[in-house]
Design a protein around this motif. Sequence first.
Motif, mmCIF file in Angstrom:
data_model
loop_
_atom_site.group_PDB
_atom_site.id
_atom_site.type_symbol
_atom_site.label_atom_id
_atom_site.label_comp_id
_atom_site.label_asym_id
_atom_site.label_seq_id
_atom_site.Cartn_x
_atom_site.Cartn_y
_atom_site.Cartn_z
ATOM 1 N N GLU A 196 1.530 -13.626 1.728
ATOM 2 C CA GLU A 196 0.984 -12.504 2.503
ATOM 3 C C GLU A 196 1.942 -11.325 2.492
ATOM 4 O O GLU A 196 1.526 -10.175 2.305
ATOM 5 C CB GLU A 196 0.724 -12.956 3.946
ATOM 6 N N GLU A 197 3.228 -11.587 2.669
ATOM 7 C CA GLU A 197 4.224 -10.512 2.721
ATOM 8 C C GLU A 197 4.309 -9.779 1.385
ATOM 9 O O GLU A 197 4.510 -8.560 1.349
ATOM 10 C CB GLU A 197 5.584 -11.083 3.106
ATOM 11 N N THR A 198 4.145 -10.507 0.285
ATOM 12 C CA THR A 198 4.128 -9.879 -1.037
ATOM 13 C C THR A 198 3.046 -8.818 -1.113
ATOM 14 O O THR A 198 3.268 -7.697 -1.602
ATOM 15 C CB THR A 198 3.886 -10.941 -2.126
ATOM 16 N N VAL A 199 1.865 -9.154 -0.605
ATOM 17 C CA VAL A 199 0.735 -8.213 -0.625
ATOM 18 C C VAL A 199 0.947 -7.093 0.386
ATOM 19 O O VAL A 199 0.692 -5.916 0.097
ATOM 20 C CB VAL A 199 -0.583 -8.959 -0.352
ATOM 21 N N ILE A 200 1.433 -7.429 1.564
ATOM 22 C CA ILE A 200 1.671 -6.422 2.606
ATOM 23 C C ILE A 200 2.647 -5.356 2.112
ATOM 24 O O ILE A 200 2.419 -4.146 2.280
ATOM 25 C CB ILE A 200 2.199 -7.093 3.893
ATOM 26 N N LEU A 201 3.743 -5.786 1.490
ATOM 27 C CA LEU A 201 4.744 -4.837 0.982
ATOM 28 C C LEU A 201 4.195 -4.005 -0.177
ATOM 29 O O LEU A 201 4.529 -2.824 -0.326
ATOM 30 C CB LEU A 201 5.996 -5.591 0.547
ATOM 31 N N THR A 202 3.350 -4.628 -0.994
ATOM 32 C CA THR A 202 2.721 -3.897 -2.101
ATOM 33 C C THR A 202 1.811 -2.794 -1.563
ATOM 34 O O THR A 202 1.864 -1.642 -2.017
ATOM 35 C CB THR A 202 1.906 -4.862 -2.983
ATOM 36 N N LEU A 203 0.986 -3.126 -0.579
ATOM 37 C CA LEU A 203 0.057 -2.144 -0.021
ATOM 38 C C LEU A 203 0.795 -1.035 0.739
ATOM 39 O O LEU A 203 0.329 0.111 0.789
ATOM 40 C CB LEU A 203 -0.949 -2.836 0.901
ATOM 41 N N LYS A 204 1.947 -1.365 1.285
ATOM 42 C CA LYS A 204 2.755 -0.352 1.972
ATOM 43 C C LYS A 204 3.156 0.757 1.007
ATOM 44 O O LYS A 204 3.264 1.931 1.399
ATOM 45 C CB LYS A 204 3.993 -1.012 2.578
ATOM 46 N N GLU A 205 3.366 0.405 -0.268
ATOM 47 C CA GLU A 205 3.728 1.419 -1.264
ATOM 48 C C GLU A 205 2.577 2.386 -1.537
ATOM 49 O O GLU A 205 2.792 3.456 -2.113
ATOM 50 C CB GLU A 205 4.166 0.734 -2.559
ATOM 51 N N TYR A 206 1.377 1.999 -1.124
ATOM 52 C CA TYR A 206 0.217 2.888 -1.261
ATOM 53 C C TYR A 206 -0.119 3.574 0.064
ATOM 54 O O TYR A 206 -1.178 4.184 0.206
ATOM 55 C CB TYR A 206 -0.994 2.088 -1.754
ATOM 56 N N GLY A 207 0.785 3.442 1.033
ATOM 57 C CA GLY A 207 0.607 4.114 2.311
ATOM 58 C C GLY A 207 -0.288 3.381 3.288
ATOM 59 O O GLY A 207 -0.718 3.968 4.294
ATOM 60 N N LEU A 208 -0.561 2.105 3.034
ATOM 61 C CA LEU A 208 -1.437 1.335 3.913
ATOM 62 C C LEU A 208 -0.615 0.406 4.802
ATOM 63 O O LEU A 208 0.314 -0.262 4.340
ATOM 64 C CB LEU A 208 -2.425 0.498 3.095
ATOM 65 N N ASN A 209 -0.993 0.348 6.074
ATOM 66 C CA ASN A 209 -0.318 -0.523 7.032
ATOM 67 C C ASN A 209 -1.079 -1.843 7.118
ATOM 68 O O ASN A 209 -1.830 -2.087 8.052
ATOM 69 C CB ASN A 209 -0.242 0.147 8.406
ATOM 70 N N ALA A 210 -0.900 -2.687 6.119
ATOM 71 C CA ALA A 210 -1.571 -3.985 6.094
ATOM 72 C C ALA A 210 -0.794 -4.974 6.961
ATOM 73 O O ALA A 210 0.406 -4.829 7.176
ATOM 74 C CB ALA A 210 -1.663 -4.491 4.661
#
Length: 238
Positions: free
Chosen positions: A123-137
């Motif tokens: 989950e953290e892998t995806v959360i950190l990836t989406l953060k790079e696109y400006g999303l607060n997952a």
Amino acid sequence: MNKKILLEDLGRKDYKETWDYQESLFQSILDVKIKNRREGTQLETSNHLLFVEHSHVYTLGKSGDMTNLLVDENVLKEKGASFYKINRGGDITYHGPGQIVGYPILDLDNFFTDIHKYLRFLEETVILTLKEYGLNAERSPGETGVWLDVGTPFARKICAMGVRASRWVTMHGFALNVNADLGYFDLMIPCGIKGKAVTSLNVELGVVKVDLEGVKEKLLKHFSALFEAAFLPVTKHV
């Protein structure tokens, strides 16, 4: 401990064919572990990560409820979709074009023997990836996967997860919606969770298409950091 992970990008591939390939890798690792235990050898076990994009398919986990698929086989055929009951945890999910599916087949004895931690790291892998696109997952309590706007009426899932593990060897994994056709999610109750929406990265960013390769690069970067692993690209499996 072997912290090298063999990376294969399978491109667009049939679900059943990929499942069979996963099973072969999974079993080969188990065979080594069984041999080590029985014969006292110390043979190194391998680790793998498969990236793949599937044609339209619905899969139901071993504890899933068939009623969460809202249409019959005829409708699935009209939609060009297939259906499989499979041996992972979780309920029903959908895979299709525009989605990055990641299948880590890891010997967790090489990393850490904690399935809860393993799922949180995915989950953290995806959360950190989406953060790079400006999303607060973020995570949703009691619901595996990655979500947006948790705790609000607008909560929506962007990444589903379901795994299987035996003797600390994993298979199955995560499905991140990048350019997914969200209409296919209307044919089921995603993960058996009623009243929650599903979204895709391109929708959240308000663009027609997001570069899949760029997302994969970010996923690999964060996966590598969290698992303290090194990826070794290998020739595409045929």
